[in-house]
Design a protein around this motif. Structure first.
Motif, PDB file in Angstrom:
ATOM      1  N   ALA A  61      36.779  42.460  44.486  1.00 36.26           N
ATOM      2  CA  ALA A  61      36.276  42.152  43.139  1.00 36.26           C
ATOM      3  C   ALA A  61      37.386  41.599  42.257  1.00 36.26           C
ATOM      4  O   ALA A  61      37.169  40.623  41.512  1.00 36.26           O
ATOM      5  CB  ALA A  61      35.656  43.397  42.504  1.00 36.26           C
ATOM      6  N   GLN A  62      38.576  42.192  42.339  1.00 40.08           N
ATOM      7  CA  GLN A  62      39.695  41.677  41.532  1.00 40.08           C
ATOM      8  C   GLN A  62      40.108  40.285  42.002  1.00 40.08           C
ATOM      9  O   GLN A  62      40.377  39.399  41.193  1.00 40.08           O
ATOM     10  CB  GLN A  62      40.891  42.631  41.589  1.00 40.08           C
ATOM     11  N   LEU A  63      40.144  40.085  43.312  1.00 44.44           N
ATOM     12  CA  LEU A  63      40.462  38.754  43.835  1.00 44.44           C
ATOM     13  C   LEU A  63      39.446  37.733  43.342  1.00 44.44           C
ATOM     14  O   LEU A  63      39.818  36.650  42.878  1.00 44.44           O
ATOM     15  CB  LEU A  63      40.496  38.772  45.364  1.00 44.44           C
ATOM     16  N   ARG A  64      38.163  38.064  43.415  1.00 48.04           N
ATOM     17  CA  ARG A  64      37.108  37.131  42.966  1.00 48.04           C
ATOM     18  C   ARG A  64      37.231  36.827  41.474  1.00 48.04           C
ATOM     19  O   ARG A  64      37.022  35.685  41.047  1.00 48.04           O
ATOM     20  CB  ARG A  64      35.730  37.690  43.288  1.00 48.04           C
ATOM     21  N   ALA A  65      37.565  37.836  40.680  1.00 47.87           N
ATOM     22  CA  ALA A  65      37.731  37.612  39.238  1.00 47.87           C
ATOM     23  C   ALA A  65      38.864  36.632  38.980  1.00 47.87           C
ATOM     24  O   ALA A  65      38.746  35.732  38.137  1.00 47.87           O
ATOM     25  CB  ALA A  65      37.991  38.947  38.525  1.00 47.87           C
ATOM     26  N   TRP A  66      39.949  36.781  39.705  1.00 45.61           N
ATOM     27  CA  TRP A  66      41.081  35.867  39.507  1.00 45.61           C
ATOM     28  C   TRP A  66      40.792  34.481  40.078  1.00 45.61           C
ATOM     29  O   TRP A  66      41.224  33.486  39.514  1.00 45.61           O
ATOM     30  CB  TRP A  66      42.343  36.465  40.110  1.00 45.61           C
ATOM     31  N   ILE A  67      40.059  34.408  41.171  1.00 42.36           N
ATOM     32  CA  ILE A  67      39.673  33.107  41.728  1.00 42.36           C
ATOM     33  C   ILE A  67      38.834  32.342  40.704  1.00 42.36           C
ATOM     34  O   ILE A  67      38.981  31.130  40.548  1.00 42.36           O
ATOM     35  CB  ILE A  67      38.899  33.284  43.054  1.00 42.36           C
ATOM     36  N   ALA A  68      37.980  33.044  39.975  1.00 42.54           N
ATOM     37  CA  ALA A  68      37.107  32.418  38.976  1.00 42.54           C
ATOM     38  C   ALA A  68      37.843  32.056  37.689  1.00 42.54           C
ATOM     39  O   ALA A  68      37.314  31.300  36.868  1.00 42.54           O
ATOM     40  CB  ALA A  68      35.944  33.355  38.651  1.00 42.54           C
ATOM     41  N   ASP A  69      39.052  32.562  37.505  1.00 41.02           N
ATOM     42  CA  ASP A  69      39.829  32.332  36.282  1.00 41.02           C
ATOM     43  C   ASP A  69      40.623  31.035  36.400  1.00 41.02           C
ATOM     44  O   ASP A  69      41.542  30.948  37.222  1.00 41.02           O
ATOM     45  CB  ASP A  69      40.768  33.513  36.064  1.00 41.02           C
ATOM     46  N   PRO A  70      40.310  30.022  35.592  1.00 41.08           N
ATOM     47  CA  PRO A  70      41.042  28.756  35.683  1.00 41.08           C
ATOM     48  C   PRO A  70      42.512  28.867  35.276  1.00 41.08           C
ATOM     49  O   PRO A  70      43.296  27.948  35.524  1.00 41.08           O
ATOM     50  CB  PRO A  70      40.270  27.819  34.747  1.00 41.08           C
ATOM     51  N   GLY A  71      42.896  29.996  34.692  1.00 39.79           N
ATOM     52  CA  GLY A  71      44.286  30.209  34.307  1.00 39.79           C
ATOM     53  C   GLY A  71      45.141  30.821  35.401  1.00 39.79           C
ATOM     54  O   GLY A  71      46.297  31.167  35.172  1.00 39.79           O
ATOM     55  N   ILE A  72      44.582  30.963  36.599  1.00 38.50           N
ATOM     56  CA  ILE A  72      45.327  31.541  37.722  1.00 38.50           C
ATOM     57  C   ILE A  72      45.255  30.592  38.908  1.00 38.50           C
ATOM     58  O   ILE A  72      44.176  30.197  39.335  1.00 38.50           O
ATOM     59  CB  ILE A  72      44.778  32.934  38.093  1.00 38.50           C
ATOM     60  N   ASP A  73      46.430  30.227  39.416  1.00 36.64           N
ATOM     61  CA  ASP A  73      46.540  29.315  40.556  1.00 36.64           C
ATOM     62  C   ASP A  73      46.764  30.044  41.874  1.00 36.64           C
ATOM     63  O   ASP A  73      46.370  29.561  42.934  1.00 36.64           O
ATOM     64  CB  ASP A  73      47.721  28.356  40.362  1.00 36.64           C
ATOM     65  N   VAL A  74      47.468  31.173  41.794  1.00 38.32           N
ATOM     66  CA  VAL A  74      47.905  31.902  42.994  1.00 38.32           C
ATOM     67  C   VAL A  74      47.764  33.398  42.730  1.00 38.32           C
ATOM     68  O   VAL A  74      48.050  33.867  41.628  1.00 38.32           O
ATOM     69  CB  VAL A  74      49.389  31.589  43.318  1.00 38.32           C
ATOM     70  N   VAL A  75      47.332  34.135  43.752  1.00 40.98           N
ATOM     71  CA  VAL A  75      47.295  35.595  43.693  1.00 40.98           C
ATOM     72  C   VAL A  75      48.167  36.113  44.825  1.00 40.98           C
ATOM     73  O   VAL A  75      48.021  35.688  45.977  1.00 40.98           O
ATOM     74  CB  VAL A  75      45.864  36.137  43.859  1.00 40.98           C
ATOM     75  N   ASP A  95      37.356  38.760  53.060  1.00 36.00           N
ATOM     76  CA  ASP A  95      36.012  38.725  52.487  1.00 36.00           C
ATOM     77  C   ASP A  95      35.856  37.558  51.502  1.00 36.00           C
ATOM     78  O   ASP A  95      34.741  37.078  51.299  1.00 36.00           O
ATOM     79  CB  ASP A  95      35.691  40.030  51.747  1.00 36.00           C
ATOM     80  N   VAL A  96      36.955  37.133  50.882  1.00 29.20           N
ATOM     81  CA  VAL A  96      36.856  36.083  49.864  1.00 29.20           C
ATOM     82  C   VAL A  96      37.413  34.728  50.306  1.00 29.20           C
ATOM     83  O   VAL A  96      37.128  33.718  49.672  1.00 29.20           O
ATOM     84  CB  VAL A  96      37.516  36.508  48.529  1.00 29.20           C
ATOM     85  N   TYR A  97      38.191  34.693  51.376  1.00 29.19           N
ATOM     86  CA  TYR A  97      38.761  33.415  51.836  1.00 29.19           C
ATOM     87  C   TYR A  97      37.679  32.403  52.188  1.00 29.19           C
ATOM     88  O   TYR A  97      36.683  32.733  52.829  1.00 29.19           O
ATOM     89  CB  TYR A  97      39.600  33.596  53.112  1.00 29.19           C
ATOM     90  N   GLU A  98      37.936  31.165  51.817  1.00 30.54           N
ATOM     91  CA  GLU A  98      37.174  30.041  52.354  1.00 30.54           C
ATOM     92  C   GLU A  98      37.897  29.503  53.587  1.00 30.54           C
ATOM     93  O   GLU A  98      37.269  29.097  54.552  1.00 30.54           O
ATOM     94  CB  GLU A  98      37.048  28.938  51.303  1.00 30.54           C
ATOM     95  N   GLY A 131      38.155  28.972  46.257  1.00 33.35           N
ATOM     96  CA  GLY A 131      37.908  28.450  44.921  1.00 33.35           C
ATOM     97  C   GLY A 131      39.083  27.710  44.316  1.00 33.35           C
ATOM     98  O   GLY A 131      39.288  27.759  43.104  1.00 33.35           O
ATOM     99  N   GLY A 132      39.867  27.053  45.148  1.00 35.44           N
ATOM    100  CA  GLY A 132      41.032  26.323  44.651  1.00 35.44           C
ATOM    101  C   GLY A 132      42.221  27.206  44.306  1.00 35.44           C
ATOM    102  O   GLY A 132      43.176  26.751  43.679  1.00 35.44           O
ATOM    103  N   LEU A 173      42.220  21.177  46.915  1.00 37.10           N
ATOM    104  CA  LEU A 173      41.725  22.430  47.499  1.00 37.10           C
ATOM    105  C   LEU A 173      40.220  22.599  47.349  1.00 37.10           C
ATOM    106  O   LEU A 173      39.574  23.210  48.198  1.00 37.10           O
ATOM    107  CB  LEU A 173      42.438  23.636  46.883  1.00 37.10           C
ATOM    108  N   ASP A 174      39.672  22.066  46.267  1.00 38.13           N
ATOM    109  CA  ASP A 174      38.229  22.224  46.073  1.00 38.13           C
ATOM    110  C   ASP A 174      37.502  20.887  46.074  1.00 38.13           C
ATOM    111  O   ASP A 174      36.405  20.759  45.533  1.00 38.13           O
ATOM    112  CB  ASP A 174      37.941  23.003  44.792  1.00 38.13           C
ATOM    113  N   GLU A 175      38.060  19.894  46.750  1.00 36.38           N
ATOM    114  CA  GLU A 175      37.441  18.563  46.770  1.00 36.38           C
ATOM    115  C   GLU A 175      36.053  18.577  47.423  1.00 36.38           C
ATOM    116  O   GLU A 175      35.207  17.767  47.072  1.00 36.38           O
ATOM    117  CB  GLU A 175      38.344  17.550  47.461  1.00 36.38           C
TER     118      GLU A 175
END
Length: 180
Positions: A61-75, A95-98, A131-132, A173-175
């Motif tokens: 859930a935390q990873l997904r929240a940060w993936i959705a945040d345009p202010g975060i490039d890397v976790v 679980d979250v990797y593309e 998600g880029g 990454l998200d092309e």
């Protein structure tokens, strides 16, 4: 061989740090502190820092929240990559990797083997993209965080690194989502 091209301008990356632990607080988080110090010393931006319990759903859930945040490039997460029953960080990441960055774990193991010998087989460090956003799961020891940052991430997250680096392919990454 790899090198830094000083003719190129450094591009700071916005990085979130996630510590996975049932027992640590921020004041006791030496691995998180190690990553934060290196991120900031390199000129990158600490976008966020959190601690979550060793619970697969909470980590994802935390990873997904940060993936959705345009202010975060890397976790970058630390902790929960071992073999015990509570070590579920790798599963949460997957679980979250593309796409998984298979060679990240391989290169990390090679570096670890040079320092701790066959004990390196007990680490399940991993990397991927969703998600880029780049996501990396590191072991919970400060030494492992130093090794991963100093020998892999500091270079791959530097736009000037040649022959190639993660930063230069951010726009692609998200092309697949932009195709008509």
């Amino acid at each position: 061989m790899s090198r830094i091209d000083e003719t190129k301008e450094f591009i700071p990356v916005r990085i979130a740090v996630l510590t996975v632990s049932d027992t640590r607080s921020v004041s006791e988080d030496r691995s998180g502190d190690t990553l934060v110090a290196r991120i900031e010393a390199a000129g990158h931006v600490l976008a966020d820092r959190q601690i979550v319990k060793d619970e697969r759903d909470e980590i994802a859930a935390q990873l997904r929240a940060w993936i959705a945040d345009p202010g975060i490039d890397v976790v970058i997460s630390t902790g929960g990559t071992g073999l015990t029953g509570r070590d579920v960080t790798v599963e949460a990441h997957r679980d979250v990797y593309e796409k998984e960055i298979d060679a990240f774990g391989t290169v990390f193991t090679m570096i670890s083997f040079g320092k701790i010998g066959t004990s390196a087989v007990q680490s399940r460090a991993t990397g991927g993209v969703a998600g880029g956003t780049y996501l990396f799961a590191l072991p919970g020891s400060p030494g492992a965080c130093k090794d991963a940052w100093d020998e892999i991430l500091a270079l791959q997250l530097d736009y000037r690194h040649r022959p190639c680096n993660f930063v230069e392919i951010f726009p692609r990454l998200d092309e697949h989502r932009r195709r008509k």
